[in-house]
Write a protein that holds these residues in place. Structure first.
Motif, PDB file in Angstrom:
ATOM      1  N   PRO A   9       0.824  -1.216   0.000  1.00  0.00           N
ATOM      2  CA  PRO A   9       0.000   0.000   0.000  1.00  0.00           C
ATOM      3  C   PRO A   9       0.859   1.267   0.000  1.00  0.00           C
ATOM      4  CG  PRO A   9      -0.965  -1.623   1.451  1.00  0.00           C
ATOM      5  CD  PRO A   9       0.362  -2.188   1.004  1.00  0.00           C
ATOM      6  N   LYS A  10       1.940   1.242   0.776  1.00  0.00           N
ATOM      7  CA  LYS A  10       2.793   2.423   0.808  1.00  0.00           C
ATOM      8  C   LYS A  10       3.388   2.700  -0.566  1.00  0.00           C
ATOM      9  CE  LYS A  10       6.335   4.896   3.216  1.00  0.00           C
ATOM     10  NZ  LYS A  10       6.978   5.321   1.977  1.00  0.00           N
ATOM     11  N   GLN A  11       3.866   1.641  -1.207  1.00  0.00           N
ATOM     12  CA  GLN A  11       4.424   1.827  -2.555  1.00  0.00           C
ATOM     13  C   GLN A  11       3.354   2.319  -3.524  1.00  0.00           C
ATOM     14  OE1 GLN A  11       5.989  -2.215  -2.675  1.00  0.00           O
ATOM     15  NE2 GLN A  11       8.033  -1.401  -3.126  1.00  0.00           N
ATOM     16  N   PHE A  12       2.141   1.838  -3.358  1.00  0.00           N
ATOM     17  CA  PHE A  12       1.048   2.312  -4.211  1.00  0.00           C
ATOM     18  C   PHE A  12       0.880   3.820  -4.056  1.00  0.00           C
ATOM     19  CE2 PHE A  12      -3.374   3.564  -4.734  1.00  0.00           C
ATOM     20  CZ  PHE A  12      -3.655   3.090  -6.006  1.00  0.00           C
ATOM     21  N   HIS A  13       0.867   4.282  -2.796  1.00  0.00           N
ATOM     22  CA  HIS A  13       0.696   5.723  -2.560  1.00  0.00           C
ATOM     23  C   HIS A  13       1.874   6.526  -3.082  1.00  0.00           C
ATOM     24  CE1 HIS A  13      -3.049   5.659  -0.387  1.00  0.00           C
ATOM     25  NE2 HIS A  13      -2.604   4.740   0.435  1.00  0.00           N
ATOM     26  N   ASP A  14       3.052   5.901  -3.098  1.00  0.00           N
ATOM     27  CA  ASP A  14       4.237   6.612  -3.586  1.00  0.00           C
ATOM     28  C   ASP A  14       4.238   6.770  -5.107  1.00  0.00           C
ATOM     29  OD1 ASP A  14       5.139   6.902  -1.030  1.00  0.00           O
ATOM     30  OD2 ASP A  14       6.546   5.205  -1.104  1.00  0.00           O
ATOM     31  N   GLU A  15       3.417   5.995  -5.774  1.00  0.00           N
ATOM     32  CA  GLU A  15       3.342   6.100  -7.235  1.00  0.00           C
ATOM     33  C   GLU A  15       2.678   7.426  -7.621  1.00  0.00           C
ATOM     34  OE1 GLU A  15       3.867   3.982  -9.929  1.00  0.00           O
ATOM     35  OE2 GLU A  15       4.760   2.296  -8.827  1.00  0.00           O
ATOM     36  N   PRO A  16       3.229   8.134  -8.595  1.00  0.00           N
ATOM     37  CA  PRO A  16       2.572   9.389  -9.014  1.00  0.00           C
ATOM     38  C   PRO A  16       1.193   9.109  -9.610  1.00  0.00           C
ATOM     39  CG  PRO A  16       4.375   8.812 -10.517  1.00  0.00           C
ATOM     40  CD  PRO A  16       4.449   7.849  -9.369  1.00  0.00           C
ATOM     41  N   THR A  18      -1.665   8.633  -8.016  1.00  0.00           N
ATOM     42  CA  THR A  18      -2.609   7.825  -7.224  1.00  0.00           C
ATOM     43  C   THR A  18      -3.225   8.636  -6.079  1.00  0.00           C
ATOM     44  OG1 THR A  18      -0.850   7.017  -5.761  1.00  0.00           O
ATOM     45  CG2 THR A  18      -1.344   5.685  -7.719  1.00  0.00           C
ATOM     46  N   GLU A  19      -3.066   9.958  -6.123  1.00  0.00           N
ATOM     47  CA  GLU A  19      -3.615  10.804  -5.069  1.00  0.00           C
ATOM     48  C   GLU A  19      -5.138  10.613  -4.982  1.00  0.00           C
ATOM     49  OE1 GLU A  19      -1.876  11.994  -7.678  1.00  0.00           O
ATOM     50  OE2 GLU A  19       0.084  12.274  -6.732  1.00  0.00           O
ATOM     51  N   GLY A  20      -5.627  10.549  -3.766  1.00  0.00           N
ATOM     52  CA  GLY A  20      -7.070  10.403  -3.565  1.00  0.00           C
ATOM     53  C   GLY A  20      -7.538   8.956  -3.574  1.00  0.00           C
ATOM     54  N   TRP A  21      -6.631   8.024  -3.852  1.00  0.00           N
ATOM     55  CA  TRP A  21      -6.963   6.595  -3.803  1.00  0.00           C
ATOM     56  C   TRP A  21      -6.524   6.043  -2.445  1.00  0.00           C
ATOM     57  CZ3 TRP A  21      -8.820   3.361  -7.923  1.00  0.00           C
ATOM     58  CH2 TRP A  21      -9.150   4.076  -9.078  1.00  0.00           C
ATOM     59  N   HIS A  22      -7.186   4.979  -2.024  1.00  0.00           N
ATOM     60  CA  HIS A  22      -6.856   4.373  -0.745  1.00  0.00           C
ATOM     61  C   HIS A  22      -6.890   2.862  -0.848  1.00  0.00           C
ATOM     62  CE1 HIS A  22      -6.667   8.115   1.436  1.00  0.00           C
ATOM     63  NE2 HIS A  22      -7.636   8.509   0.645  1.00  0.00           N
ATOM     64  N   ARG A  45     -17.742   4.387 -19.149  1.00  0.00           N
ATOM     65  CA  ARG A  45     -17.360   4.048 -20.533  1.00  0.00           C
ATOM     66  C   ARG A  45     -15.894   4.395 -20.777  1.00  0.00           C
ATOM     67  NH1 ARG A  45     -16.622   5.855 -25.331  1.00  0.00           N
ATOM     68  NH2 ARG A  45     -16.847   8.050 -24.781  1.00  0.00           N
ATOM     69  N   ARG A  46     -15.499   5.570 -20.304  1.00  0.00           N
ATOM     70  CA  ARG A  46     -14.107   5.995 -20.522  1.00  0.00           C
ATOM     71  C   ARG A  46     -13.134   5.187 -19.669  1.00  0.00           C
ATOM     72  NH1 ARG A  46     -13.949  12.527 -21.566  1.00  0.00           N
ATOM     73  NH2 ARG A  46     -15.916  12.676 -22.696  1.00  0.00           N
ATOM     74  N   ILE A  47     -13.560   4.787 -18.488  1.00  0.00           N
ATOM     75  CA  ILE A  47     -12.705   3.931 -17.656  1.00  0.00           C
ATOM     76  C   ILE A  47     -12.426   2.615 -18.382  1.00  0.00           C
ATOM     77  CG2 ILE A  47     -12.680   2.492 -15.563  1.00  0.00           C
ATOM     78  CD1 ILE A  47     -14.245   4.780 -14.145  1.00  0.00           C
ATOM     79  N   ALA A  48     -13.485   2.038 -18.950  1.00  0.00           N
ATOM     80  CA  ALA A  48     -13.319   0.766 -19.667  1.00  0.00           C
ATOM     81  C   ALA A  48     -12.362   0.935 -20.836  1.00  0.00           C
ATOM     82  CB  ALA A  48     -14.680   0.263 -20.140  1.00  0.00           C
ATOM     83  N   GLU A  49     -12.532   2.036 -21.552  1.00  0.00           N
ATOM     84  CA  GLU A  49     -11.691   2.317 -22.722  1.00  0.00           C
ATOM     85  C   GLU A  49     -10.235   2.512 -22.307  1.00  0.00           C
ATOM     86  OE1 GLU A  49     -13.645   4.916 -25.967  1.00  0.00           O
ATOM     87  OE2 GLU A  49     -12.200   6.216 -24.946  1.00  0.00           O
ATOM     88  N   VAL A  86      -3.769   1.611 -13.417  1.00  0.00           N
ATOM     89  CA  VAL A  86      -5.230   1.714 -13.540  1.00  0.00           C
ATOM     90  C   VAL A  86      -5.709   2.972 -12.810  1.00  0.00           C
ATOM     91  CG1 VAL A  86      -7.438   0.693 -12.819  1.00  0.00           C
ATOM     92  CG2 VAL A  86      -5.673  -0.761 -13.846  1.00  0.00           C
ATOM     93  N   ALA A  87      -5.243   3.162 -11.562  1.00  0.00           N
ATOM     94  CA  ALA A  87      -5.664   4.323 -10.770  1.00  0.00           C
ATOM     95  C   ALA A  87      -5.312   5.623 -11.500  1.00  0.00           C
ATOM     96  CB  ALA A  87      -5.002   4.280  -9.392  1.00  0.00           C
ATOM     97  N   ARG A  88      -4.084   5.662 -12.028  1.00  0.00           N
ATOM     98  CA  ARG A  88      -3.647   6.856 -12.763  1.00  0.00           C
ATOM     99  C   ARG A  88      -4.568   7.155 -13.930  1.00  0.00           C
ATOM    100  NH1 ARG A  88       1.707   5.811 -11.584  1.00  0.00           N
ATOM    101  NH2 ARG A  88       1.768   4.074 -13.047  1.00  0.00           N
ATOM    102  N   ARG A  89      -4.847   6.132 -14.721  1.00  0.00           N
ATOM    103  CA  ARG A  89      -5.667   6.346 -15.920  1.00  0.00           C
ATOM    104  C   ARG A  89      -7.107   6.716 -15.551  1.00  0.00           C
ATOM    105  NH1 ARG A  89      -3.690   2.545 -20.867  1.00  0.00           N
ATOM    106  NH2 ARG A  89      -1.455   2.803 -20.536  1.00  0.00           N
ATOM    107  N   VAL A  90      -7.641   6.076 -14.521  1.00  0.00           N
ATOM    108  CA  VAL A  90      -9.011   6.397 -14.098  1.00  0.00           C
ATOM    109  C   VAL A  90      -9.081   7.852 -13.628  1.00  0.00           C
ATOM    110  CG1 VAL A  90     -10.788   5.914 -12.352  1.00  0.00           C
ATOM    111  CG2 VAL A  90      -9.662   4.015 -13.543  1.00  0.00           C
ATOM    112  N   SER A  91      -8.093   8.270 -12.830  1.00  0.00           N
ATOM    113  CA  SER A  91      -8.095   9.663 -12.364  1.00  0.00           C
ATOM    114  C   SER A  91      -7.941  10.632 -13.532  1.00  0.00           C
ATOM    115  CB  SER A  91      -6.969   9.884 -11.346  1.00  0.00           C
ATOM    116  OG  SER A  91      -7.308   9.290 -10.105  1.00  0.00           O
ATOM    117  N   THR A  92      -7.155  10.233 -14.536  1.00  0.00           N
ATOM    118  CA  THR A  92      -6.953  11.103 -15.703  1.00  0.00           C
ATOM    119  C   THR A  92      -8.260  11.279 -16.482  1.00  0.00           C
ATOM    120  OG1 THR A  92      -4.643  10.461 -15.883  1.00  0.00           O
ATOM    121  CG2 THR A  92      -5.661  11.400 -17.856  1.00  0.00           C
ATOM    122  N   VAL A  93      -8.962  10.192 -16.755  1.00  0.00           N
ATOM    123  CA  VAL A  93     -10.218  10.353 -17.495  1.00  0.00           C
ATOM    124  C   VAL A  93     -11.261  11.041 -16.618  1.00  0.00           C
ATOM    125  CG1 VAL A  93      -9.801   8.460 -19.110  1.00  0.00           C
ATOM    126  CG2 VAL A  93     -11.062   8.002 -17.015  1.00  0.00           C
TER     127      VAL A  93
END
Lengths: 218, 215
Positions: A9-16, A18-22, A45-49, A86-93
């Protein structure tokens, strides 16, 4: 994607990105409030894409005014670097639609079933709930209902079965304070700030868990 | 559309709602999907129907499954839910999706408390839930099961039990499976509405079919 290395989990949070994910029971997750159901559906729809080519499809709970997204490498809820992507892309869309994570009311429930020494009740629970065994916990195959874990009844006094509520780490203390202010009692405090064992005014057990979100082990 | 509440019996008597079941959270149906992308396409079309009707269902998308649940804000069903179910089923047919009602289920947590103690504020605070009706508490995002509170008047199965609602035709098989796995039938006087089971360790779990058949 089966051979990717697990991350904590810590490494996950350290990834650029992923802010706002838990990291709560079941995987890395967050909630995006929306202004309308149709906006949420378009987000889905955009998440799936955006995630299709990663070979990792997240779980998505679409509601009238929110979309919750959860990703994990396996049903147990462990993470690898693909989940961070996945978290990065979801937050981006989400951003493209003007949506941002709001974890203020994000949580995942787990049920801890106490058993007497020498008694194994898992088969019963698996049958009664239609669950499956995923690495020691019993889980809903559709990941819609809370997981169960089992422990030997050792600490009497808070009832036999308790609920674990996993919340974003930075919200755990406030949650504990609110529950104490509502008449709760701090029954087990030695492991704070990882988790707090509370008892209801009627002595029912509820643990507030903040550790899973910042854990350094994979 | 009408405000009059629709019972489970009347819901099932409507055309075009095969595969839907009335469980704790409302009327629910399930479909298998080939991918999240196909589920998302389904969700976009559900949103069109929902927006037209002004009734917004919960849609849980998994990589190979979609579960749709509709109900009124007060928890009951009415003609709008029937209309939405019909449209959602028609969209699913159009997309060639296959339903598997056997995987549907909902859970409630029933917390027993002493008669003179109001424990709901504590559970609201600890779970981050909101009050619902006079006696219930719900997750604001409806991702975790609702809690119902009841006075503690039956000892013997522990203080808190779990209620599972399943499609009515699945209930008996679920009970049998649980008994075969070491469970005990603690009370069947309400069967086939619900069965009260105890785990090998005397923990309480009820299998409920009544929500799906109530007239």
């Amino acid at each position: 994607m089966a051979d990717t290395a697990r991350i904590s989990p810590k490494q996950f949070h350290d990834e650029p990105g992923t802010e706002g994910w838990h990291v709560l029971y079941g995987g890395a997750q967050t909630v995006f409030p929306t202004d309308a159901f149709a906006t949420g559906a378009e987000f889905v729809r955009r998440i799936a894409e955006a995630t299709a080519e990663l070979g990792r499809e997240p779980d998505v709970d679409l509601r009238e005014r929110s979309v919750a997204v959860r990703t994990a490498m396996n049903p147990r809820g462990r993470l690898d670097e693909v989940d961070a992507e996945v978290a990065r892309r979801v937050s981006t869309v989400g951003r493209q639609l003007g949506l941002a994570p709001d974890s203020s009311r994000l949580q995942t429930l787990q049920i801890g079933v106490a058993e007497y020494a020498g008694v194994d009740t898992r088969d019963f629970w698996r049958a009664a709930l239609g669950y499956e065994d995923v690495g020691g916990v019993l889980a809903d195959p559709l990941r819609r209902l809370p997981r169960l874990w089992f422990y030997e009844l050792a600490t009497a006094g808070r009832g036999r079965t308790h609920f674990d509520v996993a919340v974003p780490n930075e919200r755990a203390q406030a949650r504990v304070q609110a529950a104490l202010a509502a008449g709760g009692r701090l029954a087990l405090g030695d492991d704070a700030p990882y988790w707090w064992g509370l008892a209801s005014p009627d002595n029912h057990g509820v643990d507030i868990a903040g550790w899973g979100d910042v854990h350094e082990g994979v | 559309m009408g405000d009059e509440r629709v019972t489970a019996e009347r819901f099932h008597a409507s055309d075009g709602v095969e595969g839907w079941h009335v469980l704790f959270a409302g009327a629910s149906a399930h479909w298998r999907t080939a991918s999240l992308a196909q589920g998302a396409e389904f969700a976009v079309r559900i949103a069109d129907a929902a927006t037209a009707l002004g009734r917004f269902p919960d849609v849980d998308l998994r990589p190979r499954d979609v579960v749709v649940t509709t109900r009124r804000p007060d928890g009951g069903l009415d003609a709008t839910d029937v209309a939405l179910a019909q449209r959602v089923s028609a969209i699913a047919d159009d997309l060639g999706l296959v339903s598997d009602p056997s995987v549907l289920q909902e859970m409630l947590i029933a917390v027993a408390h002493a008669r003179d103690v109001d424990v709901r504020p504590f559970f609201d605070a600890a779970f981050g839930y909101d009050d619902f009706d006079e006696t219930d508490a719900v997750d604001p995002h409806r991702r975790n099961p609702a809690i119902v509170f009841h006075p503690f008047d039956r000892v013997g199965r522990g203080r808190t039990h779990i209620d599972v609602s399943v499609p009515a035709e699945q209930a008996e098989a679920r009970v049998k499976a649980a008994l075969a796995a070491g469970g005990r039938l603690a009370d069947d006087s309400h069967a086939p509405m619900w069965w009260t089971l105890a785990s090998p360790d005397n923990h309480g779990i009820d299998i409920a079919a009544w929500t799906d058949t109530e007239g």
